[in-house]
Design a protein around this motif. Structure first.
Motif, short mmCIF file in Angstrom:
data_model
loop_
_atom_site.label_atom_id
_atom_site.label_comp_id
_atom_site.label_asym_id
_atom_site.label_seq_id
_atom_site.Cartn_x
_atom_site.Cartn_y
_atom_site.Cartn_z
N ILE A 111 -0.74 -0.75 -9.49
CA ILE A 111 -0.90 -2.02 -8.78
C ILE A 111 0.44 -2.42 -8.17
N THR A 112 0.42 -2.72 -6.89
CA THR A 112 1.61 -3.23 -6.21
C THR A 112 1.27 -4.56 -5.54
N SER A 113 2.15 -5.53 -5.71
CA SER A 113 2.04 -6.81 -5.01
C SER A 113 3.21 -6.97 -4.07
N ILE A 114 2.95 -7.65 -2.95
CA ILE A 114 3.98 -7.94 -1.95
C ILE A 114 3.97 -9.43 -1.68
N SER A 115 5.16 -10.04 -1.70
CA SER A 115 5.32 -11.43 -1.27
C SER A 115 5.96 -11.42 0.11
N ILE A 116 5.33 -12.14 1.04
CA ILE A 116 5.86 -12.33 2.40
C ILE A 116 6.16 -13.82 2.52
N LYS A 117 7.42 -14.14 2.78
CA LYS A 117 7.84 -15.55 2.64
C LYS A 117 8.89 -15.94 3.67
N ASN A 118 8.80 -17.18 4.15
CA ASN A 118 9.94 -17.78 4.86
C ASN A 118 10.09 -19.23 4.40
N LYS A 119 10.80 -20.01 5.17
CA LYS A 119 11.07 -21.40 4.75
C LYS A 119 9.78 -22.20 4.59
N ILE A 124 1.01 -13.83 -0.83
CA ILE A 124 1.14 -12.71 -1.76
C ILE A 124 -0.15 -11.89 -1.67
N ILE A 125 0.03 -10.60 -1.45
CA ILE A 125 -1.10 -9.68 -1.38
C ILE A 125 -0.88 -8.57 -2.41
N ASN A 126 -1.96 -7.91 -2.80
CA ASN A 126 -1.79 -6.77 -3.73
C ASN A 126 -2.80 -5.69 -3.43
N ASP A 127 -2.55 -4.52 -3.99
CA ASP A 127 -3.42 -3.37 -3.79
C ASP A 127 -3.44 -2.56 -5.09
N THR A 128 -4.58 -1.94 -5.36
CA THR A 128 -4.74 -1.12 -6.56
C THR A 128 -5.23 0.27 -6.18
N THR A 129 -4.59 1.28 -6.76
CA THR A 129 -5.00 2.68 -6.59
C THR A 129 -5.30 3.25 -7.98
N ILE A 130 -6.40 3.98 -8.08
CA ILE A 130 -6.75 4.62 -9.35
C ILE A 130 -6.25 6.07 -9.29
N VAL A 131 -5.50 6.46 -10.32
CA VAL A 131 -4.89 7.79 -10.38
C VAL A 131 -5.42 8.54 -11.60
N GLY A 167 -0.04 17.68 -11.55
CA GLY A 167 -0.73 16.94 -12.59
C GLY A 167 -1.79 15.95 -12.15
N ILE A 168 -1.74 15.54 -10.88
CA ILE A 168 -2.70 14.52 -10.44
C ILE A 168 -3.88 15.21 -9.76
N THR A 169 -5.06 14.99 -10.32
CA THR A 169 -6.26 15.69 -9.84
C THR A 169 -7.00 14.90 -8.76
N LYS A 170 -6.82 13.56 -8.75
CA LYS A 170 -7.57 12.75 -7.80
C LYS A 170 -6.93 11.36 -7.74
N ILE A 171 -7.00 10.75 -6.55
CA ILE A 171 -6.67 9.32 -6.47
C ILE A 171 -7.77 8.62 -5.68
N GLU A 172 -7.98 7.34 -6.00
CA GLU A 172 -8.90 6.49 -5.25
C GLU A 172 -8.09 5.32 -4.73
N GLY A 173 -7.85 5.29 -3.42
CA GLY A 173 -7.05 4.24 -2.83
C GLY A 173 -5.84 4.81 -2.11
N SER A 174 -4.86 3.96 -1.88
CA SER A 174 -3.68 4.32 -1.08
C SER A 174 -2.66 5.14 -1.87
N TYR A 175 -2.31 6.30 -1.33
CA TYR A 175 -1.25 7.14 -1.89
C TYR A 175 0.08 6.39 -1.86
N PHE A 176 0.35 5.71 -0.75
CA PHE A 176 1.65 5.04 -0.59
C PHE A 176 1.79 3.86 -1.55
N ASN A 177 0.66 3.25 -1.92
CA ASN A 177 0.69 2.20 -2.93
C ASN A 177 1.25 2.74 -4.25
#
Length: 194
Positions: A111-119, A124-131, A167-177
């Protein structure tokens, strides 16, 4: 396209991660790196994406008094979520070995979350990949930790490294996540900026 859209903003990446910095280069946008130390402690009752959302926000807070309307600050956090437990960065060899051994032959969430912020705003958004990991031998785990020293990585592994290839046989979702940034989601959010 994105470069022109963001030309009126000062994009600030608050991350020392070489992988996240490489993603920003790949997006072909101008940005600067600003780092501030943050103690990454979160309330124990938080689960899954609540943890990464909290930490991405926490990492943005030291910048609050210096952001202008022209600044866009980006902070993020990644965890491995396995059997109702957050696996962060390993403290030492034994910790790394135990994390990988636990996940061997099983699936986990990254799971990765990103905060995008200014004054004036924050999103805040997040994404989940199953490995999915194959059954890893102790020799494979030892080899990986000794050669790659994955102490700066959540869950004690990097999908882009040797262990990901064997070692990783499959992922569901974003590799870059899994590498630490759901670039597709960040790109879409940056396109939405007024």
């Amino acid at each position: 396209m994105l470069r022109e859209k963001l030309s009126k903003y000062n994009i600030i990446l608050a991350s020392g991660s070489p992988r996240r910095q490489a993603f920003f280069k790949d997006l072909d946008i101008d940005y600067e790196i600003r780092l501030k130390e943050v103690e990454e402690i979160y309330p124990k009752e938080l689960k899954g994406a609540e943890i990464t959302d909290f930490l991405a926000d926490l990492k943005s807070q030291p910048f609050d008094n210096e952001l202008t309307e022209k600044d866009i600050l980006i902070t993020s956090d990644t965890i491995v979520w396995f059997k109702n437990e957050a696996l962060g960065k390993p403290k030492n060899y034994e910790d790394a070995f135990n994390m990988i051994k636990k996940m061997s032959g099983k699936k986990h969430d990254v799971i990765t979350s990103i905060s995008i912020k200014n004054k004036n705003f924050q999103k805040i958004i997040n994404d989940t990949t199953i490995v999915y990991f194959k059954d890893l031998s102790d020799e494979e785990i030892n080899y990986y930790i000794n050669k790659y020293k994955p102490y700066d990585k959540a869950g004690a592994y990097g999908i882009q490294e040797w262990i990901g290839r064997i070692g990783i046989t499959k992922i569901e979702g974003s590799y870059f996540n899994v590498m630490g940034l759901p670039v597709h989601k960040l790109y879409d959010e940056l396109l939405k900026l007024d």
